[in-house]
Design a protein around this motif. Structure first.
Motif, PDB file in Angstrom:
ATOM      1  N   LEU A 225       0.833  -1.195   0.000  1.00  0.00           N
ATOM      2  CA  LEU A 225       0.000   0.000   0.000  1.00  0.00           C
ATOM      3  C   LEU A 225       0.870   1.249   0.000  1.00  0.00           C
ATOM      4  O   LEU A 225       1.996   1.238   0.505  1.00  0.00           O
ATOM      5  N   SER A 226       0.347   2.319  -0.548  1.00  0.00           N
ATOM      6  CA  SER A 226       1.093   3.574  -0.575  1.00  0.00           C
ATOM      7  C   SER A 226       1.163   4.180   0.820  1.00  0.00           C
ATOM      8  O   SER A 226       0.362   3.862   1.702  1.00  0.00           O
ATOM      9  N   GLY A 227       2.131   5.067   1.021  1.00  0.00           N
ATOM     10  CA  GLY A 227       2.230   5.779   2.283  1.00  0.00           C
ATOM     11  C   GLY A 227       2.738   4.919   3.426  1.00  0.00           C
ATOM     12  O   GLY A 227       3.388   3.892   3.229  1.00  0.00           O
ATOM     13  N   SER A 228       2.408   5.345   4.640  1.00  0.00           N
ATOM     14  CA  SER A 228       2.845   4.653   5.851  1.00  0.00           C
ATOM     15  C   SER A 228       1.671   3.927   6.486  1.00  0.00           C
ATOM     16  O   SER A 228       0.510   4.155   6.131  1.00  0.00           O
ATOM     17  N   VAL A 229       1.975   3.076   7.448  1.00  0.00           N
ATOM     18  CA  VAL A 229       0.911   2.346   8.131  1.00  0.00           C
ATOM     19  C   VAL A 229      -0.020   3.303   8.868  1.00  0.00           C
ATOM     20  O   VAL A 229      -1.223   3.067   8.976  1.00  0.00           O
ATOM     21  N   GLN A 230       0.529   4.418   9.359  1.00  0.00           N
ATOM     22  CA  GLN A 230      -0.296   5.370  10.106  1.00  0.00           C
ATOM     23  C   GLN A 230      -1.303   6.095   9.219  1.00  0.00           C
ATOM     24  O   GLN A 230      -2.276   6.661   9.709  1.00  0.00           O
ATOM     25  N   SER A 231      -1.066   6.089   7.903  1.00  0.00           N
ATOM     26  CA  SER A 231      -1.939   6.842   7.000  1.00  0.00           C
ATOM     27  C   SER A 231      -3.152   6.040   6.537  1.00  0.00           C
ATOM     28  O   SER A 231      -3.985   6.555   5.796  1.00  0.00           O
ATOM     29  N   TRP A 232      -3.258   4.791   6.986  1.00  0.00           N
ATOM     30  CA  TRP A 232      -4.367   3.932   6.575  1.00  0.00           C
ATOM     31  C   TRP A 232      -5.293   3.644   7.745  1.00  0.00           C
ATOM     32  O   TRP A 232      -4.852   3.581   8.892  1.00  0.00           O
ATOM     33  N   GLN A 233      -6.577   3.459   7.449  1.00  0.00           N
ATOM     34  CA  GLN A 233      -7.527   3.078   8.484  1.00  0.00           C
ATOM     35  C   GLN A 233      -7.143   1.705   9.036  1.00  0.00           C
ATOM     36  O   GLN A 233      -6.909   0.763   8.284  1.00  0.00           O
ATOM     37  N   GLN A 234      -7.100   1.615  10.360  1.00  0.00           N
ATOM     38  CA  GLN A 234      -6.695   0.361  10.988  1.00  0.00           C
ATOM     39  C   GLN A 234      -7.612  -0.788  10.601  1.00  0.00           C
ATOM     40  O   GLN A 234      -7.158  -1.918  10.390  1.00  0.00           O
ATOM     41  N   SER A 235      -8.907  -0.511  10.487  1.00  0.00           N
ATOM     42  CA  SER A 235      -9.849  -1.585  10.160  1.00  0.00           C
ATOM     43  C   SER A 235      -9.554  -2.174   8.789  1.00  0.00           C
ATOM     44  O   SER A 235      -9.685  -3.386   8.578  1.00  0.00           O
ATOM     45  N   ARG A 236      -9.139  -1.334   7.846  1.00  0.00           N
ATOM     46  CA  ARG A 236      -8.818  -1.832   6.512  1.00  0.00           C
ATOM     47  C   ARG A 236      -7.536  -2.670   6.530  1.00  0.00           C
ATOM     48  O   ARG A 236      -7.440  -3.690   5.846  1.00  0.00           O
ATOM     49  N   ILE A 237      -6.567  -2.227   7.303  1.00  0.00           N
ATOM     50  CA  ILE A 237      -5.314  -2.987   7.395  1.00  0.00           C
ATOM     51  C   ILE A 237      -5.576  -4.377   7.950  1.00  0.00           C
ATOM     52  O   ILE A 237      -5.115  -5.388   7.406  1.00  0.00           O
ATOM     53  N   TRP A 238      -6.343  -4.447   9.035  1.00  0.00           N
ATOM     54  CA  TRP A 238      -6.619  -5.743   9.650  1.00  0.00           C
ATOM     55  C   TRP A 238      -7.479  -6.615   8.747  1.00  0.00           C
ATOM     56  O   TRP A 238      -7.314  -7.841   8.719  1.00  0.00           O
ATOM     57  N   ALA A 239      -8.385  -6.007   7.997  1.00  0.00           N
ATOM     58  CA  ALA A 239      -9.208  -6.790   7.068  1.00  0.00           C
ATOM     59  C   ALA A 239      -8.341  -7.430   5.986  1.00  0.00           C
ATOM     60  O   ALA A 239      -8.503  -8.611   5.653  1.00  0.00           O
ATOM     61  N   LEU A 240      -7.399  -6.662   5.442  1.00  0.00           N
ATOM     62  CA  LEU A 240      -6.508  -7.213   4.421  1.00  0.00           C
ATOM     63  C   LEU A 240      -5.612  -8.303   5.000  1.00  0.00           C
ATOM     64  O   LEU A 240      -5.310  -9.299   4.336  1.00  0.00           O
ATOM     65  N   ALA A 241      -5.198  -8.119   6.249  1.00  0.00           N
ATOM     66  CA  ALA A 241      -4.280  -9.076   6.873  1.00  0.00           C
ATOM     67  C   ALA A 241      -4.921 -10.443   7.102  1.00  0.00           C
ATOM     68  O   ALA A 241      -4.217 -11.408   7.394  1.00  0.00           O
TER      69      ALA A 241
END
Length: 281
Positions: A225-241
């Motif tokens: 994903l572009s940018g840093s981990v802080q720039s993304w919604q946490q819920s989306r990160i966990w959903a992808l994971a």
């Protein structure tokens, strides 16, 4: 739950005339994926998502891929001309739109023509890429930068761009890259476009949702994903994971570690030491 049998009249007509196919979408019991027999100009298969409601009405959508392709091609939503062309195209083809997703709805007996019309319209609207900003006049795509970077990683021995990956059962995906390393073959990498976080998330989620259904080993999947981990919604990160390892371009050193072999992290969210992502409750 929607099955291909629910669409039997539609599938029968489209298969006979156009060679369409139907299969369920992994982890989406109410949605089917239709293969249209068409391909985009870059040879990627054109697919449509369909569901049937309780009254036997058919709802078909492009899943947002048409707009995603336009954005990747330089379509700028802040340019008044291009959104105007988009709206004119929707009016011309009689399509509806919600959150950049094109869709049509029709009664079952009329659905074959409606869904086929949507596929034709998607290809036609994709032509707006021709009036987008030329590639040489805009910044490089994230996919280009990730590819160049991974070619410098010692553990990477082969890089294939936009490969066509076929799995048993007829499933076909075209991720951004396929990577061979010293200890793994065909690691699938999907990047998310910089231009729209929502579209990038949807595209990555769809790709690895399909790959998950094909039982590809988890360490053979990587979203960047572009940018840093802080720039993304946490819920989306966990959903992808749930479906793939997730890396971030601003933390690209973790991508190198991911491909390094046995020492790679078992944490599916690839971030530097000292950065923690709170659990979603």
């Amino acid at each position: 739950m929607t099955t291909c049998k629910d669409l039997a009249p539609v599938i029968s007509a489209l298969t006979e005339r156009y060679g369409w196919t139907c299969r369920p979408v992994p982890n989406r019991s109410d949605v089917l994926e239709l293969g249209t027999g068409r391909v985009w100009p870059d040879s990627e298969p054109l697919r449509i998502l369909v569901r049937v409601d309780e009254e036997n009405n058919v709802f078909a959508s492009d899943g947002g891929v048409t707009m995603l392709r336009l954005r990747d091609g330089g379509f700028d939503a802040d340019d008044s001309l291009l959104p105007s062309l988009w709206n004119l195209a929707l009016e011309e083809y009689g399509l509806s739109e919600v959150d950049d997703r094109l869709y049509v709805e029709a009664e079952m007996q009329l659905a074959a023509d409606a869904v086929n019309h949507l596929a034709d319209a998607m290809l036609a609207i994709d032509g707006l890429r021709l009036v987008a900003v030329p590639k040489q006049a805009r910044g490089r795509a994230l996919s280009d930068e990730v590819e160049d970077y991974l070619r410098t990683v010692n553990a990477v021995v082969k890089v294939r761009r936009k490969p066509t990956i076929r799995f048993p059962g007829g499933l076909v995906v075209r991720p951004t890259l396929s990577i061979d390393t010293v200890d793994r073959r065909q690691v699938l990498v999907q990047t998310g476009a910089r231009t729209s976080r929502g579209q990038a998330y949807d595209h990555v989620f769809t790709t690895f949702g399909l790959v998950h259904g094909a039982e590809v080993p988890m360490d053979h999947r990587l979203a960047v994903l572009s940018g840093s981990v802080q720039s993304w919604q946490q819920s989306r990160i966990w959903a992808l994971a749930q479906f793939t390892y997730v890396g971030f371009w601003d933390h690209r050193e973790t991508l190198r570690d991911f491909f390094a072999g046995p020492s790679r992290s078992q944490d599916r969210i690839l971030v530097p030491e000292g950065i923690e992502i709170p659990l979603i409750t």
